[in-house]
Design a protein around this motif. Structure first.
Motif, PDB file in Angstrom:
ATOM      1  N   GLN A   1      12.049  59.401  47.120  1.00 19.07           N
ATOM      2  CA  GLN A   1      12.784  60.633  46.867  1.00 19.07           C
ATOM      3  C   GLN A   1      13.499  61.131  48.120  1.00 19.07           C
ATOM      4  O   GLN A   1      14.437  61.910  48.025  1.00 19.07           O
ATOM      5  N   ASN A   2      13.082  60.678  49.280  1.00 19.41           N
ATOM      6  CA  ASN A   2      13.750  61.057  50.520  1.00 19.41           C
ATOM      7  C   ASN A   2      14.880  60.072  50.782  1.00 19.41           C
ATOM      8  O   ASN A   2      14.741  59.095  51.518  1.00 19.41           O
ATOM      9  N   ALA A   3      16.021  60.329  50.131  1.00 20.01           N
ATOM     10  CA  ALA A   3      17.127  59.376  50.180  1.00 20.01           C
ATOM     11  C   ALA A   3      17.665  59.203  51.597  1.00 20.01           C
ATOM     12  O   ALA A   3      18.000  58.082  52.014  1.00 20.01           O
ATOM     13  N   ARG A   4      17.744  60.272  52.350  1.00 21.81           N
ATOM     14  CA  ARG A   4      18.316  60.190  53.689  1.00 21.81           C
ATOM     15  C   ARG A   4      17.509  59.254  54.588  1.00 21.81           C
ATOM     16  O   ARG A   4      18.056  58.362  55.239  1.00 21.81           O
ATOM     17  N   GLU A   5      16.193  59.455  54.618  1.00 24.47           N
ATOM     18  CA  GLU A   5      15.351  58.622  55.476  1.00 24.47           C
ATOM     19  C   GLU A   5      15.306  57.179  54.988  1.00 24.47           C
ATOM     20  O   GLU A   5      15.307  56.238  55.779  1.00 24.47           O
ATOM     21  N   SER A   6      15.253  56.987  53.682  1.00 29.30           N
ATOM     22  CA  SER A   6      15.140  55.625  53.159  1.00 29.30           C
ATOM     23  C   SER A   6      16.433  54.842  53.367  1.00 29.30           C
ATOM     24  O   SER A   6      16.402  53.660  53.736  1.00 29.30           O
ATOM     25  N   LEU A   7      17.585  55.471  53.165  1.00 34.10           N
ATOM     26  CA  LEU A   7      18.842  54.766  53.394  1.00 34.10           C
ATOM     27  C   LEU A   7      19.049  54.454  54.873  1.00 34.10           C
ATOM     28  O   LEU A   7      19.703  53.459  55.215  1.00 34.10           O
ATOM     29  N   ALA A   8      18.485  55.277  55.729  1.00 30.35           N
ATOM     30  CA  ALA A   8      18.630  55.033  57.168  1.00 30.35           C
ATOM     31  C   ALA A   8      17.963  53.732  57.604  1.00 30.35           C
ATOM     32  O   ALA A   8      18.383  53.119  58.589  1.00 30.35           O
ATOM     33  N   ILE A   9      16.923  53.304  56.892  1.00 27.97           N
ATOM     34  CA  ILE A   9      16.244  52.060  57.270  1.00 27.97           C
ATOM     35  C   ILE A   9      16.545  50.911  56.312  1.00 27.97           C
ATOM     36  O   ILE A   9      16.149  49.774  56.562  1.00 27.97           O
ATOM     37  N   ALA A  10      17.260  51.202  55.211  1.00 28.27           N
ATOM     38  CA  ALA A  10      17.459  50.190  54.169  1.00 28.27           C
ATOM     39  C   ALA A  10      18.560  49.203  54.552  1.00 28.27           C
ATOM     40  O   ALA A  10      19.602  49.578  55.099  1.00 28.27           O
ATOM     41  N   ASP A  11      18.326  47.929  54.234  1.00 21.15           N
ATOM     42  CA  ASP A  11      19.393  46.937  54.327  1.00 21.15           C
ATOM     43  C   ASP A  11      20.355  47.094  53.147  1.00 21.15           C
ATOM     44  O   ASP A  11      21.565  47.014  53.307  1.00 21.15           O
ATOM     45  N   ARG A  12      19.784  47.316  51.962  1.00 24.36           N
ATOM     46  CA  ARG A  12      20.582  47.472  50.750  1.00 24.36           C
ATOM     47  C   ARG A  12      19.902  48.479  49.830  1.00 24.36           C
ATOM     48  O   ARG A  12      18.749  48.850  50.058  1.00 24.36           O
ATOM     49  N   GLY A  13      20.629  48.880  48.796  1.00 26.56           N
ATOM     50  CA  GLY A  13      20.043  49.785  47.819  1.00 26.56           C
ATOM     51  C   GLY A  13      20.680  49.633  46.462  1.00 26.56           C
ATOM     52  O   GLY A  13      21.764  49.054  46.310  1.00 26.56           O
ATOM     53  N   TYR A  14      19.987  50.147  45.454  1.00 25.85           N
ATOM     54  CA  TYR A  14      20.475  50.162  44.072  1.00 25.85           C
ATOM     55  C   TYR A  14      20.399  51.583  43.544  1.00 25.85           C
ATOM     56  O   TYR A  14      19.484  52.349  43.888  1.00 25.85           O
ATOM     57  N   LEU A  15      21.344  51.922  42.680  1.00 22.77           N
ATOM     58  CA  LEU A  15      21.330  53.203  41.974  1.00 22.77           C
ATOM     59  C   LEU A  15      20.914  52.950  40.532  1.00 22.77           C
ATOM     60  O   LEU A  15      21.397  52.008  39.896  1.00 22.77           O
ATOM     61  N   ILE A  16      20.012  53.787  40.036  1.00 22.98           N
ATOM     62  CA  ILE A  16      19.560  53.647  38.653  1.00 22.98           C
ATOM     63  C   ILE A  16      19.734  54.983  37.937  1.00 22.98           C
ATOM     64  O   ILE A  16      19.370  56.040  38.467  1.00 22.98           O
ATOM     65  N   GLU A  17      20.333  54.934  36.749  1.00 20.91           N
ATOM     66  CA  GLU A  17      20.560  56.120  35.934  1.00 20.91           C
ATOM     67  C   GLU A  17      20.218  55.803  34.487  1.00 20.91           C
ATOM     68  O   GLU A  17      20.679  54.790  33.947  1.00 20.91           O
ATOM     69  N   ASN A  18      19.384  56.638  33.902  1.00 23.70           N
ATOM     70  CA  ASN A  18      19.017  56.477  32.487  1.00 23.70           C
ATOM     71  C   ASN A  18      18.577  55.054  32.164  1.00 23.70           C
ATOM     72  O   ASN A  18      18.942  54.479  31.139  1.00 23.70           O
ATOM     73  N   GLY A  19      17.776  54.485  33.070  1.00 23.14           N
ATOM     74  CA  GLY A  19      17.193  53.173  32.823  1.00 23.14           C
ATOM     75  C   GLY A  19      18.104  51.996  33.101  1.00 23.14           C
ATOM     76  O   GLY A  19      17.726  50.848  32.808  1.00 23.14           O
ATOM     77  N   LYS A  20      19.274  52.228  33.673  1.00 22.64           N
ATOM     78  CA  LYS A  20      20.204  51.133  33.947  1.00 22.64           C
ATOM     79  C   LYS A  20      20.614  51.139  35.419  1.00 22.64           C
ATOM     80  O   LYS A  20      20.846  52.207  35.996  1.00 22.64           O
ATOM     81  N   ILE A  21      20.696  49.957  36.022  1.00 25.45           N
ATOM     82  CA  ILE A  21      21.226  49.832  37.367  1.00 25.45           C
ATOM     83  C   ILE A  21      22.733  50.066  37.283  1.00 25.45           C
ATOM     84  O   ILE A  21      23.455  49.350  36.579  1.00 25.45           O
TER      85      ILE A  21
END
Length: 241
Positions: A193-213
């Motif tokens: 839920q802490n998007a700022r901190e997690s994106l700061a260390i992430a190589d990549r990410g996915y967005l999910i909405e209503n059960g779909k990437i």
């Protein structure tokens, strides 16, 4: 290393996930961002074999198809989940929790060295090996949960909201530790839920909405994406340091 495709999950008439697909490489941190109820936890549990999926699920780990394995065999294959709420054995000591984490056959060789590695990641646990876990702070309990999972010798570690309820200082310490886990070659798939901190260390990410990437990108790309900033970062942010 971890390849996931066509994961669909339904709870009765409610479709929680539809054809979710993602991948995590060796020594890579991948974050999943989405609103409450978007399907993030269901996705992690489906990968870990804890919830039933609709037909078609495909999960491979280091080239091995683990789609049909029960949860305990998925752990033996090299995938470990730290669930939301930690799932620790609260009435046992830190040392006992770590010992239970090393129960899989793949983890028994090198157990002592792995324990030392965990204690180097979380020095506070070394000071509290004999302490009953339920008497510890929330941050310390999260260290126990992650340490126990690492004791299973995973190739990929799944973490569901690891920073939930932690102070800002402990959040920073936690994410610094996750960087060190990545450096050891373990892949991390992180719901946070802490998007700022997690994106700061992430190589990549996915967005999910209503059960779909619905989108993906590098951590830097997602941090600078206007829609991500509005939805998860509270508006326009400065470039990540």
């Amino acid at each position: 290393m971890l390849e996931v495709a066509d994961i669909s999950v339904a709870y009765g008439q409610h479709r929680a996930l539809t054809d979710a697909a993602l991948n995590v490489g060796r020594g890579e941190i991948v974050v999943i961002l989405g609103a409450n109820g978007a399907g993030k936890t269901s996705l992690l549990k489906a990968i870990a074999g804890i919830v039933a999926c609709l037909p078609g699920k495909r999960v491979t780990l280091s080239g091995r198809d683990i789609s049909a394995l029960p949860a305990h065999e998925i752990v033996e294959a090299g995938l470990a989940l730290v669930p939301e709420g930690r799932g620790i054995f609260a009435d046992l000591t830190v040392a006992e929790n770590l010992l239970l984490g090393a129960n899989p056959k793949r983890a028994r060789d090198g157990e002592a060295a792995r324990r030392e590695r965990v204690l180097s990641l979380f020095p506070r646990l070394g000071e509290r090996l004999g302490q009953t876990v339920r008497t510890m702070s929330g941050g310390e309990q999260q260290m126990v949960a992650i340490g126990r999972a690492l004791m299973s010798n995973p190739d990929v570690l799944l973490l569901d909201e690891p920073s939930l309820g932690l102070s800002p200082l402990l959040v920073r310490e936690l994410f610094a530790s996750l960087r060190k886990v990545r450096e050891s070659g373990v892949g991390l798939l992180l719901v946070e839920q802490n998007a700022r901190e997690s994106l700061a260390i992430a190589d990549r990410g996915y967005l999910i909405e209503n059960g779909k990437i619905t989108g993906s990108g590098t951590g830097t790309e997602l941090m600078s994406n206007d829609a991500v900033q509005r939805a998860y970062l509270g508006g326009i942010v400065a470039s990540a340091v």
